[in-house]
Write an enzyme that holds these catalytic residues in place. Structure first.
Site, PDB file in Angstrom:
ATOM      1  N   SER A 257       0.827  -1.204   0.000  1.00 11.55           N
ATOM      2  CA  SER A 257       0.000   0.000   0.000  1.00 11.55           C
ATOM      3  C   SER A 257       0.860   1.252   0.000  1.00 11.55           C
ATOM      4  CB  SER A 257      -0.922  -0.006   1.214  1.00 11.55           C
ATOM      5  OG  SER A 257      -0.212   0.496   2.324  1.00 11.55           O
ATOM      6  N   LYS A 258       0.200   2.365  -0.223  1.00  7.86           N
ATOM      7  CA  LYS A 258       0.913   3.646  -0.284  1.00  7.86           C
ATOM      8  C   LYS A 258       1.660   3.935   1.011  1.00  7.86           C
ATOM      9  CE  LYS A 258      -1.844   5.743  -3.770  1.00  7.86           C
ATOM     10  NZ  LYS A 258      -2.266   6.909  -4.453  1.00  7.86           N
ATOM     11  N   ARG A 259       1.128   3.457   2.101  1.00  8.62           N
ATOM     12  CA  ARG A 259       1.745   3.750   3.399  1.00  8.62           C
ATOM     13  C   ARG A 259       2.917   2.824   3.733  1.00  8.62           C
ATOM     14  NH1 ARG A 259      -2.979   5.522   3.284  1.00  8.62           N
ATOM     15  NH2 ARG A 259      -3.804   3.425   3.033  1.00  8.62           N
TER      16      ARG A 259
END
Ligand code: GLU
Length: 504
Positions: A257-259
């Protein structure tokens, strides 16, 4: 002719999974003498992020992925930004209504919310579909007069799935996928503010732009039945679909994910991104010292393989070997060590002079201006130890400044009582200017060690400690040659002073 597209929504920086999708589209287009186009899907105005479109374009420029048509290069299917095509979509929504494939719905957001809550109480999920549409407020349940009246207010156009129909999708990677229309909700296609939703705009544009293959991430597979049905409803020939496997976290547990990036120690974006709203910085491959060749190479192998053991492949080689039938169905785990390995490999392949600019910048940040010849020489000395272009300074600081500290473990292990005197003698040998030649210095120092029956490992490590501050770095005589006679002697004297003080 094969025509494919990359169709990002400019809602923020481009995730590395999106980069891979575009790379596969690029390889597929190039391999088949087709065209790749870049279409910006910005119909969801609430999610628009300023700067995201420019970011996407810059990222592909950096990676050397070029487009034959697109928002930034033009082409004969212009415009390529959906917000510039907004006048196009309404008539298609109306066509569907006229053909009985769609209907107007007038339910207010609070009414829909109430339905959702009601269902929740019964532990069900509310779905606007063939079973519930009859009891909702729409052109199917209202009379023609009521509908006409309501069209002056807010409405949406929803797709009307036929009842109990098997929808068949042939996916080039997954094979046959079928789903019954019973399970699907009547998705919104168009809103009274004049904006289409992703589904309508995407299908209309793929048709108008004569896209032959839709190659996109697995997360769009649930949308595919609707898209297939839209082609059917419009009586258009559908493109072929290929849904790429997900990119997974390194441990294989879930989608990358982006995080995850900065949390797991590697970037998930091609370029660094500063969130315009919060100012939050996310790291990028470019700024982290990766080479575009390495990024393309390791990304290509996350979900595809050439069918051989080959790993190192330039973009031309990848193009030659690429085919969709070698794309895997299952998710691909991100492998940081492999990414590092590729980057190290590609750094070694480059000429030293290609790193002069980036290294000069790192030196300039520290007010060090040695000139390009010396920079290139330093690169030659440390390149083999460099995994990221950002490493040059860390790997070579001692070539430009004396050590500030001395590794205490090395002191403890090697710095015996007799060392200072021995180093002073070596220093004297090095003072004879005529000896300032790597070979001769080496021979002379070795001869001194042999004559006095000293421990080579010990004395050389202490000399290295004095010059570098640690037990690392390239060949010692290369370092001495680089920093020069005076500096070498100074460093030996300083080390003797500082280390003896620290011991006593
Ligand atoms: N706009 C969609 C996205 O953001 C495109 C999906 C597709 O390729 O159909 O990824």
């Amino acid at each position: 002719m094969i025509r494919v597209r990359f169709a990002p929504s400019p809602t923020g920086p481009l995730h590395i999974g999106g980069v891979r999708t575009c790379l596969y589209n690029y390889l597929f287009a190039k391999k088949n003498d087709g065209a790749l186009l870049l279409r910006i899907e910005d119909t969801d105005q609430t999610r628009f992020v300023p700067g995201a479109e420019e970011y996407i374009i810059d990222a592909f420029k950096w990676l050397g992925i070029t487009f034959d048509e697109g928002v930034h290069v033009g082409g004969s299917y212009e415009p390529y930004r959906q917000s510039d095509r907004i006048h196009i979509y309404k008539k298609y929504a109306e066509q569907l209504i006229n053909k009985g494939w769609a209907y107007y719905a007038f339910d207010k957001p609070e009414e829909l919310e109430a339905k959702r809550k009601e269902a929740e109480i019964e532990k069900k999920t509310f779905q606007y579909d063939m079973n519930t549409r009859k009891i909702m407020c729409n052109s199917l349940s209202l009379s023609a007069e009521e509908t006409a009246k309501k069209l002056n207010g807010n409405y949406v156009v929803r797709f009307k799935y036929p009842e109990n129909t098997e929808i068949y999708i042939h996916d080039l990677i997954r094979g046959a996928v079928t789903i019954n229309s019973q399970q699907l909700d009547d998705k919104v296609l168009f809103k009274s503010d004049g904006f289409p939703t992703y589904h309508l705009a995407n299908v209309v544009d793929d048709h108008l732009m004569e896209i032959t293959h839709v190659i996109r991430g697995e997360e769009w597979l649930p949308s595919a039945p609707l898209h297939v049905m839209l082609y059917k409803a419009f009586e258009w020939e559908a493109p072929q679909f290929a849904h790429l496997p997900l990119l997974l976290k390194p441990d294989g547990n879930g989608k990358l994910s982006k995080r995850d990036g900065d949390r797991l120690g590697f970037p998930v974006f091609p370029l660094q991104w500063e969130d315009p709203a919060t100012g939050e910085l996310s790291s990028g491959y470019r700024e982290s010292g990766y080479l575009p060749e390495a990024v393309n190479n390791f990304l290509a192998l996350l979900g595809w393989n050439p069918g051989t053991e080959e790993e190192v492949m330039t973009i031309e080689m990848l193009t030659e070997r690429f085919s969709l039938d070698k794309v895997s169905k299952s998710g691909a785990k991100f492998d940081l060590d492999k990414a590092k390995w590729f980057n190290h490999y590609y750094i070694q392949q480059k000429q030293n002079e290609e790193f002069v600019t980036v290294f000069a910048q790192q030196l300039a940040e520290r007010n060090i201006y040695p000139g390009n010849d010396r920079i290139e020489k330093a690169i030659a000395l440390v390149k083999e130890r460099v995994y990221f272009t950002t490493d040059f300074w860390n790997q070579s600081a001692f070539l430009f400044q004396p050590p500030e500290t001395y590794n205490p473990d090395v002191i403890k292990k090697r710095w015996k009582e007799e060392i200072p005197a021995q180093l002073m003698q070596i220093s004297k040998i090095l003072t004879s200017t005529y000896l300032f030649d790597k070979e001769k210095m080496h021979n002379k120092v070795m001869a001194f060690i042999a004559e006095n029956q000293l421990n080579t490992g010990q004395i050389m490590n202490c000399l290295r400690l004095a010059l570098v501050g640690d037990a690392k770095g390239p060949d010692l005589f290369e370092i001495i040659d680089f920093i020069g006679q005076e500096e070498t002697i100074n460093r030996i004297e300083t080390a003797i002073m500082k280390i003896d003080n620290s011991k006593s």
